[in-house]
Design a protein around this motif. Sequence first.
Motif, short mmCIF file in Angstrom:
data_model
loop_
_atom_site.label_atom_id
_atom_site.label_comp_id
_atom_site.label_asym_id
_atom_site.label_seq_id
_atom_site.Cartn_x
_atom_site.Cartn_y
_atom_site.Cartn_z
N ASN A 148 0.82 -1.01 -0.01
CA ASN A 148 0.09 -0.04 0.08
C ASN A 148 0.84 1.19 0.04
OD1 ASN A 148 -2.06 1.98 0.36
ND2 ASN A 148 -2.57 1.57 2.35
N ARG A 149 1.27 1.64 -1.26
CA ARG A 149 2.46 2.64 -1.39
C ARG A 149 1.78 3.87 -0.71
NH1 ARG A 149 4.33 6.51 -4.58
NH2 ARG A 149 2.28 6.03 -6.12
N SER A 150 0.54 4.08 -0.80
CA SER A 150 -0.12 5.18 -0.54
C SER A 150 0.08 5.69 1.01
CB SER A 150 -1.86 5.51 -0.82
OG SER A 150 -2.31 4.34 -0.07
N GLN A 151 0.16 4.70 1.64
CA GLN A 151 0.57 4.91 3.07
C GLN A 151 1.72 5.51 3.30
OE1 GLN A 151 -1.48 4.19 5.81
NE2 GLN A 151 -0.02 5.52 6.67
N VAL A 152 2.64 5.22 2.48
CA VAL A 152 4.28 6.04 2.73
C VAL A 152 3.98 7.06 2.29
CG1 VAL A 152 6.54 5.83 2.05
CG2 VAL A 152 5.08 3.73 2.00
N VAL A 153 3.38 7.64 1.19
CA VAL A 153 3.26 8.76 0.81
C VAL A 153 2.40 9.82 1.75
CG1 VAL A 153 2.16 10.37 -1.03
CG2 VAL A 153 3.18 8.04 -1.60
N ALA A 154 1.19 9.10 2.32
CA ALA A 154 0.44 9.79 3.24
C ALA A 154 1.53 10.30 4.46
CB ALA A 154 -0.56 9.02 4.05
N PHE A 155 2.51 9.32 4.95
CA PHE A 155 3.48 9.64 6.07
C PHE A 155 4.19 10.87 5.51
CE2 PHE A 155 3.31 5.23 7.76
CZ PHE A 155 2.75 5.58 9.01
N ALA A 156 4.52 10.85 4.45
CA ALA A 156 5.37 11.97 3.77
C ALA A 156 4.70 13.23 3.80
CB ALA A 156 5.90 11.68 2.31
N ALA A 157 3.35 13.29 3.56
CA ALA A 157 2.37 14.47 3.37
C ALA A 157 2.13 14.93 4.62
CB ALA A 157 1.19 14.20 2.81
N GLN A 158 1.99 14.09 5.48
CA GLN A 158 1.76 14.42 6.93
C GLN A 158 2.69 15.11 7.79
OE1 GLN A 158 0.52 11.21 9.64
NE2 GLN A 158 2.09 11.72 11.16
N TYR A 159 4.32 14.83 7.60
CA TYR A 159 5.28 15.67 8.17
C TYR A 159 5.54 16.90 7.27
CZ TYR A 159 9.30 13.57 5.57
OH TYR A 159 10.16 13.27 4.46
N GLN A 160 5.41 16.76 6.03
CA GLN A 160 5.73 18.02 5.14
C GLN A 160 4.68 19.21 5.48
OE1 GLN A 160 7.71 18.92 3.05
NE2 GLN A 160 9.24 17.14 3.12
N ALA A 161 3.36 18.59 5.85
CA ALA A 161 2.51 19.72 6.05
C ALA A 161 2.77 20.38 7.46
CB ALA A 161 1.09 18.92 6.54
N GLU A 162 3.80 19.86 8.18
CA GLU A 162 4.01 20.53 9.54
C GLU A 162 5.06 21.78 9.10
OE1 GLU A 162 3.19 19.83 12.63
OE2 GLU A 162 1.98 18.23 12.19
N PHE A 163 5.71 21.71 7.98
CA PHE A 163 6.43 22.81 7.52
C PHE A 163 5.59 23.45 6.71
CE2 PHE A 163 9.65 19.63 8.56
CZ PHE A 163 10.75 20.36 9.10
N THR A 164 4.85 23.04 5.77
CA THR A 164 4.06 24.00 4.87
C THR A 164 3.08 24.77 5.59
OG1 THR A 164 2.73 22.16 4.30
CG2 THR A 164 4.59 22.60 2.87
N SER A 165 2.47 24.39 6.43
CA SER A 165 1.54 25.15 6.97
C SER A 165 1.95 26.12 7.85
CB SER A 165 0.76 24.10 8.04
OG SER A 165 1.30 23.58 9.24
N ARG A 166 3.29 25.87 8.61
CA ARG A 166 3.70 27.05 9.35
C ARG A 166 4.37 28.04 8.44
NH1 ARG A 166 3.86 22.60 12.50
NH2 ARG A 166 3.59 22.81 14.71
N LYS A 167 5.08 27.69 7.35
CA LYS A 167 5.64 28.55 6.28
C LYS A 167 4.51 29.44 5.71
CE LYS A 167 9.62 25.99 5.20
NZ LYS A 167 10.50 25.16 4.24
N GLN A 168 3.25 28.89 5.77
CA GLN A 168 2.32 29.62 4.77
C GLN A 168 1.86 30.85 6.19
OE1 GLN A 168 0.88 29.61 2.01
NE2 GLN A 168 -0.77 31.22 2.52
N ILE A 169 1.79 30.32 7.46
CA ILE A 169 1.66 31.28 8.16
C ILE A 169 2.54 32.51 8.28
CG2 ILE A 169 1.45 31.71 10.82
CD1 ILE A 169 0.15 29.20 10.95
N VAL A 170 3.78 32.06 8.33
CA VAL A 170 4.86 32.92 8.15
C VAL A 170 4.75 34.25 7.05
CG1 VAL A 170 7.36 33.58 8.22
CG2 VAL A 170 6.43 31.80 9.54
N ALA A 171 4.44 33.48 5.98
CA ALA A 171 4.40 34.34 4.65
C ALA A 171 3.17 35.30 4.66
CB ALA A 171 4.11 33.41 3.39
N GLU A 172 2.01 34.86 5.17
CA GLU A 172 1.02 35.51 5.41
C GLU A 172 0.96 36.85 6.39
OE1 GLU A 172 -2.05 32.72 6.51
OE2 GLU A 172 -2.65 32.02 4.21
N ALA A 173 1.91 36.53 7.51
CA ALA A 173 2.32 37.52 8.48
C ALA A 173 3.01 38.55 7.95
CB ALA A 173 2.87 36.73 9.80
N ASP A 174 4.00 38.22 7.14
CA ASP A 174 5.02 38.83 6.44
C ASP A 174 4.16 40.01 5.55
OD1 ASP A 174 7.01 37.97 7.93
OD2 ASP A 174 7.82 36.72 6.39
#
Length: 317
Positions: free
Chosen positions: A190-216
């Motif tokens: 079930n390769r999609s499970q591995v991809v889901a793990f990747a998306a999960q931790y990438q979201a920790e970065f992208t969501s915060r970077k989006q907050i910083v960009a919007e704040a700037d």
Amino acid sequence: MLSLWLALLVFVAVNRQDVIDLWRLRQYQAPAAVSQLATQGTMTDFGRKVFYVNEPNIQDKTSFAKECLSSDGKQEQTIVLGCYHSNQAGIFLMKVTDPRLDGVEQVTAAHEMLHAAYDRLSRSDKSKVDAMLTKYYKQDLRDERILKTIDAYKKTEPNDLVNEMHSIFGTEIASLPADLEAYYKRYFTNRSQVVAFAAQYQAEFTSRKQIVAEADARLDVLRQQIEGLESSLRSRQAAIDEQRASLNALKASGDFRSYNAEVSSYNALVNDYNADVASLRSLIEEHNALVATRNAVALEVNQLSKELSNDTTTISQ
């Protein structure tokens, strides 16, 4: 007897890798943490074997940094979570303890297993796989983050580019062409499970970077508003001071009719000024609060990045 030996030699020659695997795994017992990564990564029996043959080792940053040095003794900048030593000589994974980064070890384990799998491909199989990967990269890949990652590999590891695509595509891209999806089924149920793990931790970065960009962006607007209002207030302060001096002169001269005629306009000017002072104060408070929030989130990004770095030096503030 001779024919038996010849048959045995032929069998060993044809199944050389399987014989080597069997010999290397004869006494290997995967630690619970390693077995869990294989299970969470939905590795097939074959994928798990490729993983185990390399006796995966989960290490702290200091030990990991020592194991994952490039041949010239320098730290490889593009490999920060795991490394595979060629010729099935070992897989090393960096231990990540921050719960916000759940999924990193699972993806890294799958990524490095795929490096080992690529290393085992026959020349003909590798040629076919390379063609599938290159075609997808040139014709269909649209993910900007992964495109930038591959661009980085072009500069740092140009000779291993397709090898890196083999691991990246298999663990980080949700939808692949049918031929690649069929190929990766060798390694994942079930390769999609591995991809889901990747998306999960990438979201920790992208969501915060989006907050910083919007704040700037908002801070830029606030700074312009504050500077404009401060400039306006300075000019109006001068006008108020001038009108106050005029009123004082009229009062001193006893010209109360002219004095009274100017009082209402002066008071309106002062009231408008005071209202804008309050607005300025509110803008400054919003600005300062947003700076604090923005910096706190930026610090979280820095901390998460540090957690995913094999650099053992102190975080610079």
